[in-house]
Design an enzyme around this catalytic site. Structure first.
Site, mmCIF file in Angstrom:
data_model
loop_
_atom_site.group_PDB
_atom_site.id
_atom_site.type_symbol
_atom_site.label_atom_id
_atom_site.label_comp_id
_atom_site.label_asym_id
_atom_site.label_seq_id
_atom_site.Cartn_x
_atom_site.Cartn_y
_atom_site.Cartn_z
ATOM 1 N N GLY A 28 3.856 -17.383 3.643
ATOM 2 C CA GLY A 28 3.694 -17.391 2.188
ATOM 3 C C GLY A 28 5.033 -17.225 1.483
ATOM 4 N N ALA A 29 5.946 -16.512 2.131
ATOM 5 C CA ALA A 29 7.244 -16.279 1.501
ATOM 6 C C ALA A 29 8.016 -17.588 1.334
ATOM 7 C CB ALA A 29 8.050 -15.270 2.310
ATOM 8 N N GLY A 40 10.709 11.473 -24.105
ATOM 9 C CA GLY A 40 9.596 11.270 -25.029
ATOM 10 C C GLY A 40 9.605 9.863 -25.595
ATOM 11 N N GLY A 41 9.538 9.778 -26.919
ATOM 12 C CA GLY A 41 9.451 8.482 -27.590
ATOM 13 C C GLY A 41 10.629 7.568 -27.307
#
Ligand code: HXC
Length: 510
Positions: A404-405, A169-170
């Site tokens: 691109g690498a 949860g929180g």
């Protein structure tokens, strides 16, 4: 007078018992240490100064007025790790399951604020059942107060979370906003909603371990940056990590005198790269042979293993290492690897830790799974992180740097300061086979001609000298001299000054 002192001692002893002997025994029976035992192991001996030992919750509903435990389920304060100040909060599962009340939250916020003021790391030890159910909205408000401090402190002081029991949860979102999350195998789990809610909403049947255990988060989701065998190992490793880090963004990481000669040569590196370019080798061997005393603290070692991230030292100074791992998926950049490395690069940049990038990358991972998953945006994260980073950046291309690498992996074009290549480097738009199949499609039915073209392409492009002739590579270096060259490069960059144009903040592709 003595009775006043005795009263203090009595109150202290009571607070130190937390939820009582029975619950402490139950905690031990689960293989977990108590909140205080954990703090004792984390910090230097006798260095812990506790705050707010006598704080109690202020709830009345559900009979809570009669159930007050001094400290209210969290032990907070500060101490030292190898002499350097750190702030700590440690959730006490023996008190209301470590659940968070308004008062409990205020204790955590107090140490968060102190740490930010002083410029020291905050370490949170989690073992808790989420919001204190009896407190309602005060508990939710408390969580939000903690989240707010996490965000304000991000990039200002290192924030480390160790999950040592339930974290639901929180409780999950504060760790999620810290720099590093570590978990303990078999005794810790983290999820937004537990197995019962999952069953109700999605009709899935799943155990705590399979939903949010240490292995799940360290290997699959990447939420955790490491999983350790038990409480002791986790705490010892956090001490080791803290030694690599600066206390805040206003300070440098501590230098540590090393007996490892920065000029040490490693002849074995001359044969690290296999003759066959398609054969893998272990990039970790290179890292361990370059850095001081082979001491490498790996971050997220079990997640996206095609890229390696972690801290080491060269000539006594902390560096962050990012390296493609040819042993896993040939070192390709995919969504997970890009996210993992981007976050690491940003941490290093935020805390002025120089970055060493070791490159052997065949490109980005092709395929619908990757494209549908948003490889374009996720790959751009790494590109963005390297480009905006102003810390000293030293790059060494060992073998492939394709497409691109090549650009992404701390190339000269993204303000790489010193870029080296080994003579085995292949810096090109793509591998020779793929390249000739595209540009000489007319020869597709003639294997001999194609082989000839491939050999020509290899001779022309599968080397570092074209890039070196343009000045994109500063030098082609001997593998055995890598440690010396890299150590000298970082030393020369100690006084580097570079800043980005003013902006409120950037808009990294999230
Ligand atoms: C108050 C709690 C509590 C809670 C546990 N306890 N969780 N008290 N509020 N949230 C108490 C129990 O009553 C028990 O008290 C003691 O802690 C130990 O709990 P057990 O259930 O006996 O332990 P265990 O079997 O180990 O199970 C641990 C657990 C379970 C899985 C964490 O306690 C649990 O499911 N708790 C509730 C979790 C939950 O739903 N939390 C709220 C999440 S919502 P005694 O007196 O018997 O020792 C949330 C929203 C916030 O957090 C969102 C903010 C953004």
């Amino acid at each position: 007078m003595q009775h006043i002192l005795d009263e203090l001692a009595r109150r202290r002893a009571q607070a130190k018992l937390g939820g009582g002997e029975r619950r402490i025994a139950a905690q031990h029976a689960k293989g977990k240490l108590t909140a205080r035992e954990r703090i004792d192991l984390l910090l230097d001996e006798d260095s812990f100064e506790e705050f707010d030992m006598f704080v109690e919750h202020r709830a009345h509903e559900f009979g809570m007025a009669d159930q007050k435990v001094p400290g209210d389920g969290v032990v907070t304060g500060w101490g030292t790790i190898n002499g350097r100040t750190v702030y700590v909060f440690s959730k006490d599962f023996t008190v209301f399951g470590g659940s968070l009340s308004g008062a409990h939250a205020a204790k955590i916020v107090k140490v968060q604020r102190m740490a930010a003021k002083v410029g020291a790391p905050v370490i949170g030890l989690f073992d808790a059942g989420g919001a204190r159910i009896q407190e309602g909205v005060d508990s939710l408000a408390g969580y939000a107060d903690i989240f707010m401090e996490n965000v304000l402190s991000s990039g200002v002081i290192p924030q480390i979370s160790v999950i040592m029991g339930p974290c639901a949860g929180g409780d999950v979102y504060s760790p999620a906003m810290t720099d590093f999350i570590f978990m303990v195998k078999d005794t810790s789990y983290m999820y937004v909603t537990g197995p019962d809610v999952v069953k109700t909403v999605t009709n899935e049947t799943v155990t705590h371990e399979d939903l949010g255990g240490a292995r799940v988060h360290a290997q699959k989701s990447g939420v955790a940056d490491g999983a350790f065998e038990n409480d002791l190992e986790a705490l010892v490793q956090v001490r080791r990590l803290v030694d690599f880090l600066p206390s805040s963004n206003r300070e440098e990481a501590p230098a540590r005198a090393s007996f490892d000669n920065p000029n040490r040569e490693e002849p074995s590196l001359d044969t690290l790269i296999p003759t066959n370019a398609n054969k893998p080798y272990d990039m970790k061997e290179l890292i361990l042979k370059i850095v001081d005393e082979a001491d490498f603290f790996e971050i997220s070692s079990e997640y996206a293993k095609n890229i390696i991230t972690g801290f080491a030292r060269i000539d006594g100074e902390t560096i962050g290492v990012v390296a493609n791992q040819p042993q896993v998926l040939a070192g390709v950049l995919d969504i997970d690897a890009s996210r993992k490395a981007a976050r690491f690069v940003r941490f290093c940049d935020a805390f002025s830790i120089p970055i060493l990038t070791l490159v052997d990358v065949p490109g980005f991972m092709p395929g619908t799974k990757q494209e549908y998953g948003g490889l374009i945006k996720h790959g751009a994260k790494l590109l963005f992180a390297y480009a905006e980073a102003t810390v000293p950046k030293v790059t060494l291309i060992t073998r492939k740097a394709y497409g691109g690498a090549y650009d992404v992996m701390s190339s000269k074009h993204l303000r790489g300061d010193i870029n080296y290549a080994w003579p085995t480097a292949e810096i090109a738009v793509m591998g020779a086979k793929g390249a000739v199949e595209i540009i000489f499609r007319a020869d597709a039915k003639d294997p001999e001609a194609l082989a000839q073209r491939e050999a020509e392409y290899k001779a022309q492009f599968a080397n570092p000298f074209v890039a070196a002739s343009r000045g994109y590579i500063d030098d082609v270096i001997m593998p055995h001299g890598s440690r010396r060259r890299i150590a000298r490069a970082f030393k020369s960059l100690k006084t580097k000054e570079l800043s980005n144009p003013w902006k409120k903040h950037d808009n990294i592709p999230l």
